[in-house]
Design an enzyme around this catalytic site. Structure first.
Site, PDB file in Angstrom:
ATOM      1  CB  ALA A  16      -7.835   1.552   2.230  1.00  0.00           C
ATOM      2  N   GLY A  75      -2.218   3.762   3.828  1.00  0.00           N
ATOM      3  CA  GLY A  75      -1.462   3.580   2.469  1.00  0.00           C
ATOM      4  C   GLY A  75      -0.679   4.857   2.137  1.00  0.00           C
ATOM      5  CD  GLU A 110       0.815   0.224   4.394  1.00  0.00           C
ATOM      6  OE1 GLU A 110      -0.360   0.633   3.714  1.00  0.00           O
ATOM      7  OE2 GLU A 110       1.228  -0.723   4.539  1.00  0.00           O
ATOM      8  CD  GLU A 126      -3.389   0.806   7.556  1.00  0.00           C
ATOM      9  OE1 GLU A 126      -3.003   1.074   8.534  1.00  0.00           O
ATOM     10  OE2 GLU A 126      -2.844   1.097   6.456  1.00  0.00           O
TER      11      GLU A 126
END
Ligand code: NAD
Length: 737
Positions: A66, A115, A118, A140
């Site tokens: 992010a 991310g 992910e 995170e």
């Protein structure tokens, strides 16, 4: 240049390359999210596209996660529903990707974090560069979040809860070999073969489905409270997390709950559950504080945000360190490790050699851990010359003194060294208490004198407090910052004042602990309350480490120097005198202080404390003690701002966390005030002042700030800090979707 390149080959395989504009490393910006969503729709809808390979056009990273600079603004600005929508939007794109009916492979050509991983997990096949820099992970938790785009659900479904939880809870990335072994990726390949391997796979597997979309899928190792690993994973995990975080960090328990509940649900409902947990964390002050201080402001400080402009960058090749004791030896080791030649000087050759031996030992440990090579050990050691001969200082660009904490001794070495230094060399003192302005008086060019306050042990502590004396020039300050940066440490800039910043604030912490002792508070309660606040070591234990005797010396020096009462250690001096002068208990180095240190056993609180300071029958609530520890340090920092000791609030926040262990969840001392709001902070202070004394009285500057509703961190002004609650239905696996 576009954020996402889309090329279609003759076989109908789309190559989607991430290339975020104006960023050296790919991060998930809103533009990239939109481009990914559009690309997924195109892959799904266009009949001429048979399959896709997703990769990065940048060689250093596939996708680093992010964009924290964007996410940090959510707190206080977005409702829970908006935060939920953020997560659900991206999660929806990734879900669409894996269910679009066409095979998708990730060619992971560099690190894939947050991310980034992910996205890869939502692909049907993952091939990772066989390069130690290409780590993968879900960090995170380090910013107070959980992965909000499927990470908490796909990783456990892929590798099992027991293997996934440590990665989610620690946030530590894994190397390619481990990623393969765990089953996070299907294959490793040299970077230049990744796309071909991914393409071969999608062509060979025209019908692709994620394992969790296959009927009858079971999470490896089982789910829920009857899974064989449940006792270890969830019950022991919950208590481990509570112990490690002292319940100050909401992300780890949220991760445990999200994995526990989500893995028992169908994937679509599990993803919605994850978004709810994500939203709650994203809207929490802890998440904002961690992102802002520990990442955004730390990065700015590392890039020398406080460096005066217009001064050419300097690179140090040869420095002198005078005093080869605990600090000098550490500074020499840190500098030599950064490729700088060091003249390490002490009063005798034996002492100088002992200082160099510190590097020998430290490097030996590195070698044993295989963190270095014999050749690097030899090179680093060859950079340190241990000597008593001042003439070797000729040609040094900087000299740091770390001799005894006595003004006359320091004056003597400053005089001797500066007589040999060239006109452009700068001189730094590692003093922890003596004013820089006074030390600079014997320097022929006081504008070239600066304070460099290192912390012990130097090689492990990330912070250096750079002290600007009244004569220190902008050029000298800039060079000192360049040196700190060369050592790969984080600098803060502080104006010359007794105790500078960190020692002054730290003093209030240990003094508060001693004041509590004098009030009759149970010693173990004092220590535990401090740790529950998030301080790494209780005030009595840490006082023993730095010695109780030192507190006496600091107080006596302040009195001798005629300093204002606020620089004397009046809160604690009676306790200090009783311990040092009456009982001869000076601290750990002297055989014992507040604690006993039996050989081969853990330290324990000295039983005599309860006789010396009669323990009250009725003890206060732990929350009150916890608050006192947090408030007294924040208050002293507010005074430092009011008095001009600190110019940039970020320096106070970073200095407090990296230098003295103020809790990161609070974002540092001034973020703590901002988070609860100056008005409430002042009310709390006044109540504490009424009960415990003047030291809790807030300074006028803070009162005035509260009237203006001004915050220390400007970028966060203009909104209230209340966390929107109840906008969403309660988080419960069974109630979602
Ligand atoms: P130390 O006693 O371990 O080392 C001091 C060294 O200086 C000794 O090796 C001594 O022989 C040498 N020395 C003394 N006079 C000298 C002279 N005239 N010429 C050459 N060498 C001389 O002390 P330390 O803990 O390393 O502290 C050094 C300085 O760093 C002090 O100013 C202290 O306040 C400061 N400091 C200490 C800490 C800490 O945690 N110990 C932290 C930050 C700053």
């Amino acid at each position: 240049m576009s954020t996402l390149r889309f090329e279609l080959d003759a076989a109908g395989v789309a190559l989607v390359s991430i290339d975020v504009v104006d960023r050296s490393m790919n991060v998930l910006t809103p533009a990239l999210e939109a481009a990914l969503a559009a690309a997924v729709e195109r892959i799904a809808a266009d009949a001429s596209i048979k399959a896709a390979v997703i990769t990065s056009a940048k060689s250093n990273a596939f996708l680093a996660g992010a964009d924290l600079k964007e996410l940090v603004s959510v707190y206080g600005q977005e409702t829970l529903q908006q935060a939920y929508a953020r997560s659900a939007r991206l999660s929806g794109v990734f879900r669409r990707l894996e269910t679009c009916g066409k095979p998708i492979a990730a060619a992971i050509n560099g690190l894939a974090l947050g991310g980034g991983l992910e996205l890869a997990l939502a692909c049907h096949y993952r091939v990772l560069a066989d390069d130690p820099k290409a780590v993968v992970g879900l960090p995170e938790v380090k910013v107070g979040l959980l992965p909000g785009a499927g990470g908490t659900q796909r990783l456990p479904r892929l590798i099992g809860i027991q293997q996934a939880l440590p990665m989610l809870l620690n946030g530590a990335p894994v190397l390619p070999a481990q990623a393969l072994e765990l089953g996070i990726v299907h294959a490793l390949a040299p970077a230049d073969q990744l796309i071909a391997r991914a393409r071969d796979w999608v062509l060979a597997n025209p019908v692709a489905q994620q394992p969790w979309d296959v009927k009858g899928f079971k999470v490896p190792g089982g789910v829920g409270c009857l899974a064989p690993h449940a006792v270890e994973s969830f019950q022991a995990g919950t208590s481990r997390v509570a112990r490690a975080t002292q319940r100050n960090y909401p992300a780890p328990p949220a991760i445990l709950a999200c994995v526990f509940e989500g893995t028992q649900l169908p994937i679509d409902r599990a993803l919605r559950l994850e978004s709810k947990y994500f939203a709650t964390l994203l809207c929490s002050p802890v998440c904002r504080n961690l992102m802002r201080t520990m990442f955004i402001q730390k990065e700015a400080a590392d890039k020398l945000a406080s460096r005066p402009a217009g001064v050419p960058k300097s690179t140090f090749t040869r420095i002198g360190v005078i005093g080869a004791g605990m600090m000098g030896a550490g500074i020499a080791y840190a500098a030599a490790s950064a490729g700088i030649d060091v003249i390490l000087l002490d009063a005798t050759q034996e002492l100088a050699d002992r200082g160099k031996a510190y590097s020998v030992k430290a490097l030996q440990r590195q070698l044993e851990k295989r963190a270095t090579t014999q050749q690097r050990v030899n090179t680093t050691l060859s950079r340190i010359l241990a000597t008593t001969d001042y003439s070797h200082l000729r040609g040094c660009e900087l000299v740091v003194e770390a001799v005894f904490e006595k003004r006359e001794v320091k004056h003597d070495v400053i005089r001797k060294a500066t007589a040999l230094l060239g006109p452009s060399a700068i001189f730094a003192s590692n003093t922890s208490t003596l004013p820089i302005g006074g030390l600079a008086e014997v320097h022929p060019r006081p504008e070239q004198f600066v304070g460099l306050h290192f912390f012990s042990p130097v090689e492990h502590m990330p912070l250096v407090e750079v002290i600007r004396g009244r004569s220190t020039s902008a050029a000298t300050l800039a060079q000192a910052l360049d040196f700190v940066s060369q050592l790969r440490k984080t600098p803060i800039v502080v104006n010359d004042s007794p105790g500078f910043f960190t020692s002054r604030v730290f003093g209030t912490y240990v003094d508060e602990g001693m004041a509590m002792l004098a009030e009759g508070i149970e010693p173990a309660l004092i220590e535990n309350a401090a740790r529950m606040a998030g301080m790494p070591v209780g005030p009595l234990a840490v006082c023993d480490e730095v010695t109780i005797e030192l507190q006496l010396k600091v107080h006596e020096q302040a009195v001798a120097d005629g300093l204002n009462e606020k620089f004397q250690r009046l809160t604690a001096i009676d306790v200090v005198r009783k311990m040092v002068q009456e009982q001869g208990r000076v601290g750990r180095r002297g055989g014992g202080g507040f604690y006993d240190y039996p050989a081969n056993e853990r330290k324990r609180l000295w039983p005599g404390l309860r006789d010396l300071f009669a323990v009250r029958e009725v003890q206060p609530e732990v929350e009150e003690l916890r608050q006192r520890f947090l408030v007294i340090q924040a208050l002293e920092s507010a005074r430092c701002v009011a008095e001009g000791v600190i110019d940039r609030p970020a320096d106070a926040d970073l200095g407090s966390i990296l230098g003295i262990g103020y809790p990161a969840w609070a974002g540092g001392v001034l973020s703590f005030i901002d988070t609860i709001g100056a008005a409430r902070f002042i009310a709390d202070c006044r109540e504490l002042a009424r009960r415990y004394g003047q030291r809790f009285e807030p300074p006028a500057d803070l009162v005035e700030r509260a009237h203006r509703s001004a915050l220390y961190h400007e970028e966060t002004s203009g909104f209230t800090i209340s966390i929107p609650q109840g906008d969403l239905e309660p988080i419960h696996g069974g109630q979602t979707g």
